[in-house]
Design an enzyme around this catalytic site. Sequence first.
Site, PDB file in Angstrom:
ATOM      1  N   LYS A 111       0.661  -1.302   0.044  1.00  0.00           N
ATOM      2  CA  LYS A 111       0.125   0.065  -0.048  1.00  0.00           C
ATOM      3  C   LYS A 111       0.870   1.241   0.085  1.00  0.00           C
ATOM      4  O   LYS A 111       0.210   2.415  -0.455  1.00  0.00           O
ATOM      5  CB  LYS A 111      -1.002  -0.023   1.235  1.00  0.00           C
ATOM      6  CG  LYS A 111      -1.796  -1.053   1.410  1.00  0.00           C
ATOM      7  CD  LYS A 111      -2.811  -1.320   0.395  1.00  0.00           C
ATOM      8  CE  LYS A 111      -3.609  -2.763   0.602  1.00  0.00           C
ATOM      9  NZ  LYS A 111      -4.721  -2.641   1.419  1.00  0.00           N
ATOM     10  N   ASP A 112       2.105   1.316   0.312  1.00  0.00           N
ATOM     11  CA  ASP A 112       3.098   2.131   0.477  1.00  0.00           C
ATOM     12  C   ASP A 112       3.101   2.911  -1.101  1.00  0.00           C
ATOM     13  O   ASP A 112       3.327   4.155  -0.969  1.00  0.00           O
ATOM     14  CB  ASP A 112       4.371   1.810   0.725  1.00  0.00           C
ATOM     15  CG  ASP A 112       4.507   1.734   2.334  1.00  0.00           C
ATOM     16  OD1 ASP A 112       3.756   2.224   3.106  1.00  0.00           O
ATOM     17  OD2 ASP A 112       5.327   0.975   2.946  1.00  0.00           O
TER      18      ASP A 112
END
Length: 494
Positions: A111-112
Amino acid sequence: MNYTCTRDNGISISASRAILAGIAPDGGLFLPEEFPDVSPDDIAKMLNMTYPERAAYMIGLFLTDFTGDELKAYTSAAYSESRFGEIPAPVIDIGGESVLELFHGPTSAFKDFALQLLPYLLTASAKKQGIRHKIAILAATSGDTGKAALEGFADVDGTCICVFYPYGGTSEIQRLQMTTQQGKNVLVTAVKGNFDDAQSGVKAIFTDRAFTDELKENGVRLSSANSINWGRLVPQVAYYFSAYCDMVNSGTVKFGDAINIAVPTGNFGNILAAYIAKLCGLPVKRFICASNRNNVLTDFIHSGTYDKNRPFYLTASPSMDILISSNLERLLYLLSGRNDAEVRGYMEALSKDGRYTVSQRLHSAITAEFACGFADDAKAAETIRRAFEQRRYLADPHTAVAIAVYEEYRRSTGDCTPSVIASTASPFKFSRSVLKALGRDASGSEFDLMNRLSDISGLAVPPRLATLRDMPERFTGCIEPADMKSFIRQGLVG
């Protein structure tokens, strides 16, 4: 390039407006009115680019109201070496299979890639639209989105963020990452129930006109950090093109030849980004959709009936513990020929009855692109052990699900097309499960377990996970789903 809505083709708005809104007023999701054409020559140009350059190039094809210089500045900052290391999204050969490691960012999860970039896109979008309200980010999380969003938006001027996670539905490290979050503009709470309860609550808030108007009167405008927001999906499209370039550069695949892509997924966002990459021109033969014991997507792809009326299981791969896969709506829209009325009917049936059955034509279109399978905790654990013992590759439970499902797909079909498997989280976020899978001692604190896993594997514990030991917990509350609006009102308005 303008954006329309999966439930209303009459909507046509700019990229910055779509990113700001997050979700359409009727609950539909935004998609480009048409996809960019990425030619083989365009892919060839990316072969020698850095990751930030590839990302800026691809994202710029979708976000046409941003300049190239703006996007290069954003991706250079978001994917800097201090945040992601020298190679943000390396492709690792694990003995005949390629793994796209997407967990080298600040929160050790895929998700980064979206949520380090989204704050730049969102604040710039607000300026382009002349918005002076504070932007309040709402996010429901099954584990990784919450921390990645908190990390990205913490202390970003003009924003605040509120994250809801299911009580008891994350790993202990995932929970600590959220409850210890620093920043003056962050709010976190557990919600009784599962991820679907939290996600449904957030979506209901976005479509509650009276509540959103109340917030606007108090200087607050809502937006989303979940993958219902197009600003979350478009950065993920970029890393599949990057993976292909790296596979070509390493000789794993001949330039122009197709690959397969296997993705562990619950909300269908990560694998949808891969499919969108194909629509733009990435050579892909087959997508392998990998589920855990909550195998609603496997059953849907096999049967054409989506049915969330089933037992919900807490598993060793909590980020996939989902029964309502929001991004599937975008796939239905695309493969139905952008038939908004058809999609609207499916979503109304899901809301009313918890199930829907797609047309035979649409089901055939889905199975022409997507294979599927699932692996329960026992199968995932066996895969973790075998991958480490035979290949010296340490996989987290989510990645293990994808490896197991891909290997079964290859055995059953004989398809030997070069393939890449998305690895979505660091094994150190799930040290207890990984150690149990390896048949090692899994007693002790989470931090003792991370150190033990480091000793066994020879890999370093990600520094930001190790430092959680000394950080105080700031957010320890738990609320009912019905109280989510009150929590937001009190936290954002006072």
